[in-house]
Design a protein around this motif. Structure first.
Motif, PDB file in Angstrom:
ATOM      1  N   ASP A 189     -12.682   5.915  -2.415  1.00 22.58           N
ATOM      2  CA  ASP A 189     -12.006   5.768  -1.129  1.00 22.58           C
ATOM      3  C   ASP A 189     -11.147   7.005  -0.883  1.00 22.58           C
ATOM      4  O   ASP A 189     -10.316   7.360  -1.732  1.00 22.58           O
ATOM      5  N   GLN A 194     -14.350   4.073   2.878  1.00 18.81           N
ATOM      6  CA  GLN A 194     -14.736   3.463   1.615  1.00 18.81           C
ATOM      7  C   GLN A 194     -16.200   3.760   1.301  1.00 18.81           C
ATOM      8  O   GLN A 194     -17.085   3.508   2.108  1.00 18.81           O
ATOM      9  N   CYS A 195     -16.438   4.291   0.110  1.00 21.77           N
ATOM     10  CA  CYS A 195     -17.779   4.649  -0.348  1.00 21.77           C
ATOM     11  C   CYS A 195     -17.946   4.188  -1.789  1.00 21.77           C
ATOM     12  O   CYS A 195     -17.010   3.685  -2.410  1.00 21.77           O
ATOM     13  N   THR A 235     -16.444   3.033  -7.153  1.00 18.09           N
ATOM     14  CA  THR A 235     -15.992   3.119  -5.765  1.00 18.09           C
ATOM     15  C   THR A 235     -15.215   4.405  -5.550  1.00 18.09           C
ATOM     16  O   THR A 235     -14.564   4.927  -6.466  1.00 18.09           O
ATOM     17  N   LEU A 286     -18.805  -0.464   1.335  1.00 19.61           N
ATOM     18  CA  LEU A 286     -17.882  -1.071   0.384  1.00 19.61           C
ATOM     19  C   LEU A 286     -18.471  -1.135  -1.014  1.00 19.61           C
ATOM     20  O   LEU A 286     -17.833  -0.781  -1.992  1.00 19.61           O
ATOM     21  N   ARG A 317     -10.412  -2.932  -5.201  1.00 11.43           N
ATOM     22  CA  ARG A 317     -11.562  -2.034  -5.121  1.00 11.43           C
ATOM     23  C   ARG A 317     -12.068  -1.604  -6.490  1.00 11.43           C
ATOM     24  O   ARG A 317     -13.145  -1.030  -6.598  1.00 11.43           O
TER      25      ARG A 317
END
Length: 383
Positions: free
Chosen positions: A357, A120-121, A355, A138, A313
């Motif tokens: 992922d 996760q970035c 986000t 996260l 997310r």
């Protein structure tokens, strides 16, 4: 002696060696150079290089197990920078992201992510400087001490747009050692090409004896991203396809050995086709490049919008939000979960914050390149 004191001593030794090298190069250039070569055995080594291999292995193993998150994980990188023996043992202990789910060295950014859980970035966009920064975690922290993974800067040209990708947010030159690749779009902004910069540093782990800083960098096509034209100007999400030239289709299909084990443990009923029929699939079909397509959203009657399950997310509706799954031919008879497994998802959570992922078989570099393609203007794709 605690691990923190050991790492502190290692930094002092490294800084001392760096000071010696600077003083050596500051000598006057008018003095004739000495061409005598000092034997390698006479070169002074770090005092930490003489540690017994068993003790050294145990020290680095404990450091690697205790420092699991950034910025504390920088201690593992410090261990690899002490000397050759420390670097060799560190590379043996630190596993690739596919196995451990962690990003440690820069080479990890071009290695596939884990198979089970995604990495996760998040991405920060700076409109003023036309830069996009990929961070590890996260979401942004309050201290803004997030680990920077990759940075991209948009450069508009007459017939195309380039997104230069670098390891540093301050240097985007192709001659810099931090340059890792670029993303180039066409004139209409509907087709993008990912160029991977294959340098000596990226092959050092696989071929340490052949890697040299003097080797020239070579660029090759890692994949292409195509957004479908919206000729009728209908409202709806963007539709895209990603052809990953460097990833074979077999990477998302179960290996024959695994299929055989499953078939032997649970025999198929009479009259049904066994899963071992995958052995009869043509190898050329599995060697084709992996194709990713965006997962089709569903229309929500109450919200009057298209929706996808991002599992918390993504919190802001945006035309840029997407999920990518593998486009597998029905003739391959792949498992149903392989068709629905989300390999990459990208979405908005705030102003200029998104986000990202990703999981196997994509790397952080490939996933980042796909995501920043959504930031380019696409007048031919909007509804």
């Amino acid at each position: 002696m605690s691990f923190k004191s050991i790492l502190r001593d290692l930094k002092e030794v490294r800084d001392g060696l760096g000071g010696i090298s600077k003083r050596t190069w500051s000598k006057s250039s008018h003095i004739a150079p000495d061409h005598t070569v000092t034997p390698l055995e006479n070169i002074p080594q770090s005092p930490w290089a003489s540690l017994p291999p068993e003790l050294l292995h145990e020290i680095i193993r404990r450091v690697e197990e205790s420092e699991t998150a950034w910025p504390a994980r920088a201690a593992v990188v410090s261990c690899a920078s002490v000397c050759k023996s420390w670097r060799g043992i560190t590379m043996e202990i630190v596993r690739i992201p596919e196995q451990c789910g962690k990003l440690t060295f820069p080479i990890s950014l071009k290695q596939p992510g884990p198979r089970d859980l995604p990495i996760q970035c998040f991405i920060k966009r700076n409109r003023a400087t036309a830069t996009y920064i990929l961070y590890y975690g996260l979401m942004p922290s309050e201290t803004e001490n997030d680990k920077l993974l990759l940075a991209a800067r948009r450069v508009r040209r007459a017939t195309c747009t380039d997104f230069v990708i670098s390891l540093s947010a301050k240097s985007f030159s192709r001659r810099s050692s931090t340059y890792v690749g670029k993303l180039r779009s066409g004139f209409l902004g509907t087709k993008f090409t990912i160029y991977d910069n294959q340098t000596a540093s990226s092959t050092a782990q696989a071929q340490p004896k052949q890697a040299s800083p003097k080797l020239p960098a070579t660029s090759y096509t890692s994949g292409t991203i195509t957004y479908e034209l919206n000729v009728l100007r209908t409202r709806g999400p963007r539709r895209m396809h990603c052809v990953m030239d460097s990833i074979p289709l077999s990477s998302v299909i179960a290996e024959p050995s695994v299929v055989k084990e499953e078939a032997s443990s649970s025999p198929s009923p009479k009259g049904e086709t066994s899963s071992t029929d995958k052995d009869n699939i043509s190898p050329s079909l599995l060697d084709q490049p992996l194709v990713l397509k965006n997962k089709s959203p569903r229309w929500h009657e109450q919200l009057q919008c298209w929706c996808l399950n991002f599992k918390g997310r993504v919190t802001v509706a945006s035309v840029k939000n997407f999920q990518l799954v593998a486009d597998i031919d029905p003739s391959l008879d792949a498992l149903p979960e392989e068709h629905e497994r989300v390999i990459l998802q990208f979405g908005k959570i705030g102003k200029d914050i998104f986000t990202m992922d990703y999981r196997y078989p994509l790397s952080a570099f490939q996933a980042f390149a796909i995501c920043i393609s959504s930031f380019d203007t696409k007048p031919a794709c909007e509804g």
